[in-house]
Design a protein around this motif. Structure first.
Motif, PDB file in Angstrom:
ATOM      1  N   SER A 121       0.817  -1.209   0.000  1.00 35.88           N
ATOM      2  CA  SER A 121       0.000   0.000   0.000  1.00 35.88           C
ATOM      3  C   SER A 121       0.852   1.261   0.000  1.00 35.88           C
ATOM      4  CB  SER A 121      -0.928  -0.001   1.223  1.00 35.88           C
ATOM      5  OG  SER A 121      -1.801  -1.109   1.201  1.00 35.88           O
ATOM      6  N   ALA A 122       2.033   1.180   0.625  1.00 34.37           N
ATOM      7  CA  ALA A 122       2.906   2.353   0.714  1.00 34.37           C
ATOM      8  C   ALA A 122       3.800   2.536  -0.504  1.00 34.37           C
ATOM      9  CB  ALA A 122       3.774   2.247   1.972  1.00 34.37           C
ATOM     10  N   LEU A 123       3.969   1.495  -1.312  1.00 34.74           N
ATOM     11  CA  LEU A 123       4.908   1.575  -2.439  1.00 34.74           C
ATOM     12  C   LEU A 123       4.631   2.739  -3.399  1.00 34.74           C
ATOM     13  CD1 LEU A 123       5.678  -2.136  -3.379  1.00 34.74           C
ATOM     14  CD2 LEU A 123       7.298  -0.380  -2.660  1.00 34.74           C
ATOM     15  N   PRO A 124       3.359   3.049  -3.726  1.00 36.41           N
ATOM     16  CA  PRO A 124       3.141   4.192  -4.619  1.00 36.41           C
ATOM     17  C   PRO A 124       3.706   5.510  -4.079  1.00 36.41           C
ATOM     18  CG  PRO A 124       1.166   2.857  -4.511  1.00 36.41           C
ATOM     19  CD  PRO A 124       2.097   2.325  -3.459  1.00 36.41           C
ATOM     20  N   GLN A 125       3.750   5.654  -2.749  1.00 41.80           N
ATOM     21  CA  GLN A 125       4.354   6.859  -2.174  1.00 41.80           C
ATOM     22  C   GLN A 125       5.848   6.912  -2.500  1.00 41.80           C
ATOM     23  OE1 GLN A 125       2.564   9.177  -0.901  1.00 41.80           O
ATOM     24  NE2 GLN A 125       0.643   8.102  -0.522  1.00 41.80           N
ATOM     25  N   LEU A 126       6.495   5.754  -2.425  1.00 35.93           N
ATOM     26  CA  LEU A 126       7.918   5.696  -2.763  1.00 35.93           C
ATOM     27  C   LEU A 126       8.123   5.966  -4.241  1.00 35.93           C
ATOM     28  CD1 LEU A 126      10.854   5.038  -1.989  1.00 35.93           C
ATOM     29  CD2 LEU A 126      10.330   2.625  -2.444  1.00 35.93           C
ATOM     30  N   VAL A 127       7.329   5.317  -5.083  1.00 35.88           N
ATOM     31  CA  VAL A 127       7.477   5.504  -6.534  1.00 35.88           C
ATOM     32  C   VAL A 127       7.208   6.944  -6.924  1.00 35.88           C
ATOM     33  CG1 VAL A 127       6.596   4.799  -8.790  1.00 35.88           C
ATOM     34  CG2 VAL A 127       6.865   3.093  -6.977  1.00 35.88           C
ATOM     35  N   SER A 128       6.207   7.560  -6.303  1.00 36.46           N
ATOM     36  CA  SER A 128       5.863   8.947  -6.658  1.00 36.46           C
ATOM     37  C   SER A 128       6.896   9.947  -6.171  1.00 36.46           C
ATOM     38  CB  SER A 128       4.486   9.311  -6.091  1.00 36.46           C
ATOM     39  OG  SER A 128       4.521   9.401  -4.681  1.00 36.46           O
ATOM     40  N   SER A 129       7.779   9.521  -5.246  1.00 34.43           N
ATOM     41  CA  SER A 129       8.809  10.448  -4.757  1.00 34.43           C
ATOM     42  C   SER A 129       9.861  10.747  -5.817  1.00 34.43           C
ATOM     43  CB  SER A 129       9.479   9.883  -3.500  1.00 34.43           C
ATOM     44  OG  SER A 129      10.294   8.763  -3.810  1.00 34.43           O
ATOM     45  N   PHE A 130       9.911   9.924  -6.876  1.00 29.62           N
ATOM     46  CA  PHE A 130      10.820  10.207  -7.983  1.00 29.62           C
ATOM     47  C   PHE A 130      10.174  11.278  -8.859  1.00 29.62           C
ATOM     48  CE2 PHE A 130      11.766   5.894  -6.636  1.00 29.62           C
ATOM     49  CZ  PHE A 130      13.146   5.929  -6.514  1.00 29.62           C
ATOM     50  N   ALA A 131      10.596  12.497  -8.659  1.00 29.03           N
ATOM     51  CA  ALA A 131       9.920  13.643  -9.253  1.00 29.03           C
ATOM     52  C   ALA A 131       9.909  13.598 -10.777  1.00 29.03           C
ATOM     53  CB  ALA A 131      10.584  14.939  -8.782  1.00 29.03           C
ATOM     54  N   ALA A 132      10.894  12.923 -11.383  1.00 26.34           N
ATOM     55  CA  ALA A 132      10.966  12.881 -12.842  1.00 26.34           C
ATOM     56  C   ALA A 132       9.937  11.924 -13.444  1.00 26.34           C
ATOM     57  CB  ALA A 132      12.373  12.464 -13.283  1.00 26.34           C
ATOM     58  N   VAL A 144      11.638  23.107   6.675  1.00 23.38           N
ATOM     59  CA  VAL A 144      11.973  22.143   5.625  1.00 23.38           C
ATOM     60  C   VAL A 144      10.931  22.270   4.519  1.00 23.38           C
ATOM     61  CG1 VAL A 144      12.230  19.706   5.041  1.00 23.38           C
ATOM     62  CG2 VAL A 144      13.031  20.535   7.259  1.00 23.38           C
ATOM     63  N   GLU A 145      11.408  22.301   3.272  1.00 25.52           N
ATOM     64  CA  GLU A 145      10.480  22.399   2.147  1.00 25.52           C
ATOM     65  C   GLU A 145       9.743  21.067   1.960  1.00 25.52           C
ATOM     66  OE1 GLU A 145      10.447  23.160  -2.701  1.00 25.52           O
ATOM     67  OE2 GLU A 145      12.330  23.198  -1.571  1.00 25.52           O
ATOM     68  N   GLY A 146       8.416  21.133   1.884  1.00 17.73           N
ATOM     69  CA  GLY A 146       7.618  19.924   1.698  1.00 17.73           C
ATOM     70  C   GLY A 146       7.495  19.554   0.240  1.00 17.73           C
ATOM     71  N   SER A 147       8.621  19.214  -0.402  1.00 18.80           N
ATOM     72  CA  SER A 147       8.612  18.859  -1.820  1.00 18.80           C
ATOM     73  C   SER A 147       7.995  17.489  -2.016  1.00 18.80           C
ATOM     74  CB  SER A 147      10.038  18.860  -2.371  1.00 18.80           C
ATOM     75  OG  SER A 147      10.801  17.838  -1.771  1.00 18.80           O
ATOM     76  N   ARG A 148       7.707  17.164  -3.272  1.00 21.36           N
ATOM     77  CA  ARG A 148       7.144  15.857  -3.604  1.00 21.36           C
ATOM     78  C   ARG A 148       8.058  14.736  -3.133  1.00 21.36           C
ATOM     79  NH1 ARG A 148       6.010  13.861  -9.873  1.00 21.36           N
ATOM     80  NH2 ARG A 148       6.059  11.615  -9.465  1.00 21.36           N
ATOM     81  N   THR A 149       9.360  14.914  -3.289  1.00 20.36           N
ATOM     82  CA  THR A 149      10.313  13.882  -2.887  1.00 20.36           C
ATOM     83  C   THR A 149      10.334  13.720  -1.377  1.00 20.36           C
ATOM     84  OG1 THR A 149      11.697  14.283  -4.826  1.00 20.36           O
ATOM     85  CG2 THR A 149      12.732  13.193  -2.945  1.00 20.36           C
ATOM     86  N   VAL A 150      10.395  14.829  -0.646  1.00 19.67           N
ATOM     87  CA  VAL A 150      10.459  14.777   0.821  1.00 19.67           C
ATOM     88  C   VAL A 150       9.193  14.142   1.385  1.00 19.67           C
ATOM     89  CG1 VAL A 150      10.457  16.181   2.910  1.00 19.67           C
ATOM     90  CG2 VAL A 150      12.052  16.702   1.064  1.00 19.67           C
ATOM     91  N   VAL A 151       8.031  14.602   0.936  1.00 19.84           N
ATOM     92  CA  VAL A 151       6.766  14.076   1.456  1.00 19.84           C
ATOM     93  C   VAL A 151       6.596  12.608   1.080  1.00 19.84           C
ATOM     94  CG1 VAL A 151       4.256  14.264   1.297  1.00 19.84           C
ATOM     95  CG2 VAL A 151       5.641  16.330   1.521  1.00 19.84           C
ATOM     96  N   GLY A 152       6.943  12.260  -0.168  1.00 18.76           N
ATOM     97  CA  GLY A 152       6.801  10.876  -0.609  1.00 18.76           C
ATOM     98  C   GLY A 152       7.666   9.919   0.180  1.00 18.76           C
ATOM     99  N   LEU A 153       8.927  10.275   0.392  1.00 16.70           N
ATOM    100  CA  LEU A 153       9.827   9.406   1.147  1.00 16.70           C
ATOM    101  C   LEU A 153       9.407   9.303   2.610  1.00 16.70           C
ATOM    102  CD1 LEU A 153      13.308  10.434  -0.320  1.00 16.70           C
ATOM    103  CD2 LEU A 153      12.098   8.266  -0.655  1.00 16.70           C
ATOM    104  N   ALA A 154       9.002  10.439   3.180  1.00 15.93           N
ATOM    105  CA  ALA A 154       8.574  10.418   4.582  1.00 15.93           C
ATOM    106  C   ALA A 154       7.309   9.584   4.750  1.00 15.93           C
ATOM    107  CB  ALA A 154       8.338  11.848   5.079  1.00 15.93           C
ATOM    108  N   ALA A 155       6.347   9.737   3.836  1.00 11.31           N
ATOM    109  CA  ALA A 155       5.103   8.963   3.923  1.00 11.31           C
ATOM    110  C   ALA A 155       5.379   7.476   3.750  1.00 11.31           C
ATOM    111  CB  ALA A 155       4.106   9.452   2.875  1.00 11.31           C
ATOM    112  N   PHE A 156       6.266   7.117   2.820  1.00  9.99           N
ATOM    113  CA  PHE A 156       6.610   5.707   2.635  1.00  9.99           C
ATOM    114  C   PHE A 156       7.252   5.138   3.893  1.00  9.99           C
ATOM    115  CE2 PHE A 156       9.897   2.549   1.589  1.00  9.99           C
ATOM    116  CZ  PHE A 156       9.087   1.538   1.080  1.00  9.99           C
TER     117      PHE A 156
END
Length: 379
Positions: free
Chosen positions: A127-138, A224-236
């Motif tokens: 369930s958490a994997l999409p958060q990790l995958v989405s953290s790759f901003a590219a 700390v800036e709440g970027s897509r990468t930061v939030v995604g990795l933290a949520a994962f």
């Protein structure tokens, strides 16, 4: 299980591309929950997971979840068809998770709490994997969904080729739709289910809204800036990594100290975390993250224990039906809390919304204390 939150993980991009509101975006998760409930109720009423080979049910269901997710990624450009396909995804996953629980119980009698903890850990990580995958901003949002679909396809292949029922599996029983009612009239199954419902009041709302809570808290603090990468990795890390630790620890302790007792302990901790998350919102990330990590571990530590408790007190012939019924009602309850959180946030803020979630685990802990006493009473 990576298909579950695949769309939820890319909501910011979907809101831009499809021009949808935050409330409409919430429907992408709600559709999966409602689809799951529909599939689980149908499966329970027809005793599907008890009448058909369990590994085949899992494989076909995972394949359908993969296909419906891939279709969104490759062809969908608006909300309406996405909601329909997300509903189909939820129906398909109703054939994966409860049936997987039944398969695991067919392999384990002793150590069943840990065994189911391992399975729920897989659910949590998936369930958490999409958060990790989405953290790759590219990676565009369509790419996130494609990766999730491929992971689900891999699960279908593994289930079909390598998974089989264990030595404790029983022959298919006669069709008995009315057994569902028995689960709410006998004291043991009723208490196990009430504990589970309190757990579900909190769990999926926490999983769904943790990224938004993190982003809002980081914005409030500003350090700390709440970027897509930061939030995604933290949520994962909060949902996936801490959740796996909680599942394994809960299962291991449950087998040694009593499954109902340990489930009650976990619910007390997660209820406290609901309140702590309210207190630390907007504070330093070094204060917020430890609270969320403890919450991520405790909120799911009891999940496998509920399934094990139901398997222990239900009619052995209809364990699959009992587990499917339990999850069906529990996931229906999640629809209410997932939708309630953004409205409470809008009216009263994030602290009130996280505190609201404590109601479920507090009530569930009471039910599990009663179940523990029931299970340990002399015959």
């Amino acid at each position: 299980m990576s298909c579950w939150f695949s769309a939820s993980a890319v909501v910011p991009a979907l809101r831009v591309d499809w021009g949808i509101t935050a409330g409409q975006a919430t429907l992408l998760t709600v559709a999966v929950q409602l689809g799951f409930v529909t599939g689980a109720v149908t499966s329970a009423a027809l005793n599907v997971s008890d009448l058909f080979p369990a590994h085949a049910v899992v494989a076909v269901s995972a394949l359908v979840a993969s296909a419906s997710t891939a279709v969104i990624a490759l062809t969908v450009d608006s909300l309406a068809p996405a909601l329909l396909l997300r509903f189909v995804t939820g129906m398909a996953l109703a054939g994966v998770y409860p049936t997987g629980l039944k398969l695991m119980t067919s392999w384990f009698d002793r150590g069943r709490g840990l065994a189911l903890g391992v399975l729920v850990a897989a659910l949590t990580l998936g369930s958490a994997l999409p958060q990790l995958v989405s953290s790759f901003a590219a990676l565009p949002w369509r790419g996130v969904l494609v990766v999730s679909a491929l992971l689900s396809l891999t699960g279908a292949i593994v289930a079909w080729l390598l998974v089989r029922p264990g030595p404790l599996a029983r022959p298919a029983p006669p069709l008995h739709p009315r057994y569902v009612l028995t689960l709410f009239t006998e004291r043991g199954p009723l208490l196990a289910n009430l504990g589970y419902f309190g757990h579900m009041w909190e769990l999926y709302a926490m999983w769904t809204w943790t990224p938004a809570y993190l982003a809002a808290s980081l914005a409030e603090d500003g350090s700390v800036e709440g970027s897509r990468t930061v939030v995604g990795l933290a949520a994962f890390t909060v949902i996936g990594v801490a959740g796996v630790v909680g599942c394994l620890g809960g299962g291991l302790l449950g087998d040694r100290l009593g499954r109902a007792r340990v489930a009650g302990w976990a619910m007390r901790v997660s209820a406290a975390c609901c309140l702590l998350a309210a207190l630390v919102f907007g504070q330093s990330p070094w204060l917020v993250l430890p609270v969320l990590l403890l919450w991520g571990a405790s909120v799911i530590a009891d999940s496998g224990l509920f399934s094990s408790c139901v398997a222990d007190v239900a009619d052995p012939r209809y364990v699959g039906t009992a587990l499917t019924t339990q999850t069906a009602v529990g996931f229906l309850l999640t629809v209410a809390t997932i939708n309630a959180v953004p409205y409470v946030v809008e009216v009263a803020g994030w602290p009130a919304a996280t505190a609201l979630l404590a109601i479920g685990p507090v009530a569930g802990a009471v039910a599990m204390a009663k179940l523990h006493r029931l299970l340990t009473e002399p015959a």
